[in-house]
Design an enzyme around this catalytic site. Structure first.
Site, PDB file in Angstrom:
ATOM      1  N   ASN A  73       1.978  -5.147  -3.168  1.00  0.00           N
ATOM      2  CA  ASN A  73       0.571  -5.442  -2.871  1.00  0.00           C
ATOM      3  C   ASN A  73      -0.194  -4.155  -2.577  1.00  0.00           C
ATOM      4  O   ASN A  73       0.297  -3.287  -1.847  1.00  0.00           O
ATOM      5  CB  ASN A  73       0.531  -6.361  -1.628  1.00  0.00           C
ATOM      6  CG  ASN A  73      -0.844  -6.898  -1.318  1.00  0.00           C
ATOM      7  OD1 ASN A  73      -1.506  -7.441  -2.207  1.00  0.00           O
ATOM      8  ND2 ASN A  73      -1.284  -6.775  -0.076  1.00  0.00           N
ATOM      9  N   GLU A  91      -6.289 -10.507  -1.081  1.00  0.00           N
ATOM     10  CA  GLU A  91      -7.090 -10.268   0.133  1.00  0.00           C
ATOM     11  C   GLU A  91      -8.576 -10.245  -0.217  1.00  0.00           C
ATOM     12  O   GLU A  91      -9.340  -9.422   0.290  1.00  0.00           O
ATOM     13  CB  GLU A  91      -6.680  -8.937   0.785  1.00  0.00           C
ATOM     14  CG  GLU A  91      -5.210  -8.874   1.132  1.00  0.00           C
ATOM     15  CD  GLU A  91      -4.804  -7.581   1.847  1.00  0.00           C
ATOM     16  OE1 GLU A  91      -5.697  -6.852   2.345  1.00  0.00           O
ATOM     17  OE2 GLU A  91      -3.594  -7.300   1.890  1.00  0.00           O
ATOM     18  N   GLU A  93       0.799  -1.236   0.000  1.00  0.00           N
ATOM     19  CA  GLU A  93       0.000   0.000   0.000  1.00  0.00           C
ATOM     20  C   GLU A  93       0.828   1.282   0.000  1.00  0.00           C
ATOM     21  O   GLU A  93       0.572   2.187   0.782  1.00  0.00           O
ATOM     22  CB  GLU A  93      -0.962  -0.018   1.189  1.00  0.00           C
ATOM     23  CG  GLU A  93      -1.903  -1.206   1.133  1.00  0.00           C
ATOM     24  CD  GLU A  93      -2.849  -1.306   2.328  1.00  0.00           C
ATOM     25  OE1 GLU A  93      -2.943  -0.344   3.110  1.00  0.00           O
ATOM     26  OE2 GLU A  93      -3.510  -2.362   2.458  1.00  0.00           O
ATOM     27  N   HIS A 104     -10.637  -5.978  -2.209  1.00  0.00           N
ATOM     28  CA  HIS A 104     -11.703  -5.752  -1.226  1.00  0.00           C
ATOM     29  C   HIS A 104     -12.834  -5.072  -2.005  1.00  0.00           C
ATOM     30  O   HIS A 104     -12.766  -3.876  -2.293  1.00  0.00           O
ATOM     31  CB  HIS A 104     -11.206  -4.863  -0.087  1.00  0.00           C
ATOM     32  CG  HIS A 104     -10.110  -5.492   0.713  1.00  0.00           C
ATOM     33  ND1 HIS A 104     -10.285  -6.631   1.467  1.00  0.00           N
ATOM     34  CD2 HIS A 104      -8.803  -5.151   0.872  1.00  0.00           C
ATOM     35  CE1 HIS A 104      -9.149  -6.955   2.066  1.00  0.00           C
ATOM     36  NE2 HIS A 104      -8.223  -6.072   1.704  1.00  0.00           N
ATOM     37  N   ASP A 120     -12.322 -10.217  -0.574  1.00  0.00           N
ATOM     38  CA  ASP A 120     -13.608 -10.293   0.134  1.00  0.00           C
ATOM     39  C   ASP A 120     -14.570  -9.393  -0.613  1.00  0.00           C
ATOM     40  O   ASP A 120     -14.173  -8.370  -1.167  1.00  0.00           O
ATOM     41  CB  ASP A 120     -13.515  -9.967   1.639  1.00  0.00           C
ATOM     42  CG  ASP A 120     -12.794  -8.677   1.964  1.00  0.00           C
ATOM     43  OD1 ASP A 120     -12.659  -7.804   1.082  1.00  0.00           O
ATOM     44  OD2 ASP A 120     -12.372  -8.515   3.124  1.00  0.00           O
TER      45      ASP A 120
HETATM   46  O1  9MR Z   1      -7.427  -7.755   8.586  1.00  0.00           O
HETATM   47  C1  9MR Z   1      -6.467  -6.969   9.223  1.00  0.00           C
HETATM   48  C2  9MR Z   1      -7.021  -6.439  10.528  1.00  0.00           C
HETATM   49  O2  9MR Z   1      -7.198  -7.507  11.453  1.00  0.00           O
HETATM   50  C3  9MR Z   1      -6.086  -5.406  11.130  1.00  0.00           C
HETATM   51  O3  9MR Z   1      -6.699  -4.820  12.255  1.00  0.00           O
HETATM   52  C4  9MR Z   1      -5.785  -4.344  10.089  1.00  0.00           C
HETATM   53  C5  9MR Z   1      -4.832  -3.335  10.635  1.00  0.00           C
HETATM   54  O4  9MR Z   1      -4.654  -2.261   9.776  1.00  0.00           O
HETATM   55  O5  9MR Z   1      -5.222  -4.946   8.929  1.00  0.00           O
HETATM   56  C6  9MR Z   1      -6.106  -5.814   8.313  1.00  0.00           C
HETATM   57  O6  9MR Z   1      -5.554  -6.343   7.144  1.00  0.00           O
HETATM   58  C7  9MR Z   1      -5.242  -5.392   6.126  1.00  0.00           C
HETATM   59  C8  9MR Z   1      -4.046  -5.911   5.365  1.00  0.00           C
HETATM   60  O7  9MR Z   1      -3.001  -6.175   6.246  1.00  0.00           O
HETATM   61  C9  9MR Z   1      -3.631  -4.951   4.275  1.00  0.00           C
HETATM   62  N1  9MR Z   1      -4.704  -4.595   3.406  1.00  0.00           N
HETATM   63  C10 9MR Z   1      -5.928  -4.175   4.069  1.00  0.00           C
HETATM   64  C11 9MR Z   1      -6.361  -5.215   5.102  1.00  0.00           C
HETATM   65  C12 9MR Z   1      -7.690  -4.832   5.714  1.00  0.00           C
HETATM   66  O8  9MR Z   1      -7.567  -3.642   6.421  1.00  0.00           O
END
Ligand code: 9MR
Length: 470
Positions: free
Chosen positions: A209, A272, A167, A245, A274
């Site tokens: 990513n 990722e 990101e 997402h 969903d």
């Molecule tokens: O799913 C993850 C969540 O449990 C955490 O709290 C969060 C913290 O920022 O990160 C989420 O996973 C993220 C991933 O690492 C990167 N892309 C976005 C995902 C959803 O926020």
């Protein structure tokens, strides 16, 4: 036995094909070959493995005591990603003090179940530990690169693909980098991270990513330009992750976007996935279909198992409901995965040959080089193999033969099929890596059990030619 991403998948397909061929010959017909070639697999991982792909899930160490969760995980998925446990705040809570306890709970579970592992994420401007948030400039750069080196080295040989940087591009129309303390260390921070990751774990695919990059837009084009530049300058990048997402549908140019990256010479992965909304089942099918249609799309990871495990609270974006029941979206993904013809595709013919023969392409001095790295622990090991075509013409269709040292038994593999699981093993290409251009390479690998002998195979033969060793 024949292995693809998880054990008995391809063997089942092969067995079915063989039985069908025998039946077809006996009955004087051949049409059964085509029918059974698309025999339905019962789980997501097995169905994806028919075309050499993985189907994974992000999982949480804290849920590994939940039997409903673990049953679904063990049954359905052949790749896992740590949802949070490999991030910077989790793995280096104090500077220079590394903690892999929770990450290892996931890694050990995955290895014990014969699943491959996707690493997420080495550097990200979020979930940085407090101490790193207080750094800037060269101090932060050094800490970041050290973090990449330490973590990628620690997990060397166990990770099929790493999100090296997550990101780093800005939302909105500019297509440029996101402002962050990492970005302020200099625009070259991303390539520095990729070079460090390659040095630490040469066997892992290294991915960039990001999210909101699922169609052709300014942000994805900014990343596209970075990847093109990296490829032109030899910065080691192997793949791009599309988080996906989504709400209700994928962008109409989703597949075209994946393909334009693949055309740059990198793999693509859905990292990722969903999807919320009433069109969920159709949208999941469309994303799955797009990945199947892009030869360099290695696999799909969904971001959680049950709706109740999702970070998108209340949106129910996953494939299983809170009780662990399969949703309509699950069925649509499974059916889509099962709609592909297993690789290699049997051609209906009056004299079907169940085992494809590979024509040796001998050349002076052997046209191949093999780099073999091995990482062993108590009773297991992971091997990464890079095959380089050192000849002057492309190789189209390959098989690599090597003798697995005694006591070693392959339990799972990636980017090739492996048969048998011990002794004289033949690794054959899968659909997306059969062609190796002159000077080009492919990366394959496997996990194996061992009984104490952790030596490497002594020689490798590619299409009948003994390879030199890197
Ligand atoms: O799913 C993850 C969540 O449990 C955490 O709290 C969060 C913290 O920022 O990160 C989420 O996973 C993220 C991933 O690492 C990167 N892309 C976005 C995902 C959803 O926020």
């Amino acid at each position: 036995m024949l292995f693809t991403a998880i054990p008995d998948i391809a063997s089942k397909a092969r067995r079915t094909i063989t039985i069908a061929i025998a039946a077809a010959l006996g009955a004087g017909v051949v049409v059964a070959v085509q029918q059974t070639a698309s025999a339905a697999e019962a789980t997501l991982g097995a169905a994806a493995a028919q075309s050499g792909r993985y189907f994974g899930a992000a999982i949480a160490a804290g849920r590994l005591g939940d039997s409903t969760y673990v049953n679904i995980l063990n049954r359905e998925f052949n790749s896992v990603t740590a949802e949070n446990e490999m991030k910077w705040d989790a793995t280096e809570p104090q500077r220079g003090n590394f903690n892999y306890n929770n990450a290892n709970r996931i890694v050990n579970h995955a290895i014990g179940q014969g699943k491959s592992i996707r690493g997420h994420a080495l550097l990200w401007h979020q979930q940085m530990p407090g101490w790193a948030q207080g750094l800037s400039g060269s101090d932060l750069r050094n800490a970041a690169i050290n973090h990449v080196t330490q973590v990628a080295t620690y997990f060397r040989g166990k990770i099929h693909s790493w999100d090296v940087v997550n990101e780093a591009f800005a939302d909105g129309g500019g297509g440029g980098r996101r402002d962050s303390s990492l970005q302020r260390t200099g625009n070259d921070w991303i390539e520095a991270a990729f070079r460090a990751a390659r040095a630490a774990d040469p066997g892992a695919k290294l991915c960039y990513n990001d999210y909101n990059t699922d169609g052709i837009n300014a942000k994805s084009t900014g990343i596209y330009n970075m990847v093109r530049d990296f490829k032109a300058r030899g910065v080691p990048i192997d793949c791009v992750g599309f988080q996906s997402h989504l709400t209700n549908s994928a962008p109409s140019d989703y597949q075209a976007n994946l393909q334009r990256f693949a055309d740059l010479g990198v793999d693509v992965q859905i990292t990722e996935l969903d999807i919320s909304g009433s069109n969920q089942a159709n949208a999941y099918a469309a994303v799955t279909r797009a990945c199947l249609n892009v030869a360099r799309c290695n696999g799909i990871t969904v971001w959680g198992i049950r709706d109740s495990d999702s970070w998108r609270t209340g949106q129910n974006p996953l494939l299983f409901d809170a009780s662990g029941n399969k949703k309509a979206a699950y069925t649509s993904v499974l059916n889509t995965l099962n709609s592909v013809t297993p690789n290699p595709s049997p051609t209906p013919t009056p004299t079907p040959t169940p085992t494809p023969t590979v024509t040796p392409t001998p050349g002076p001095g052997g046209p191949c080089r093999v780099a073999y790295t091995l990482n062993a622990w108590n009773t297991g090991l992971t091997s990464s193999i890079t095959i380089t075509n050192t000849g002057s013409s492309a190789i189209n269709g390959w098989s690599l033969v090597f003798g697995l040292p005694s006591g070693q038994t392959i339990t799972s593999g990636w980017n090739a099929t492996y048969s048998p699981s011990s002794g004289q093993v033949t690794a054959r290409n899968v659909s997306y890596n059969g062609s190796i251009p002159a000077g080009g390479s492919v990366d394959i690998g496997f996990q194996a059990n061992h009984t104490g002998n952790t030596s490497a195979p002594s020689s490798f033969t590619l299409n009948g030619n003994t390879c030199s060793r890197a």
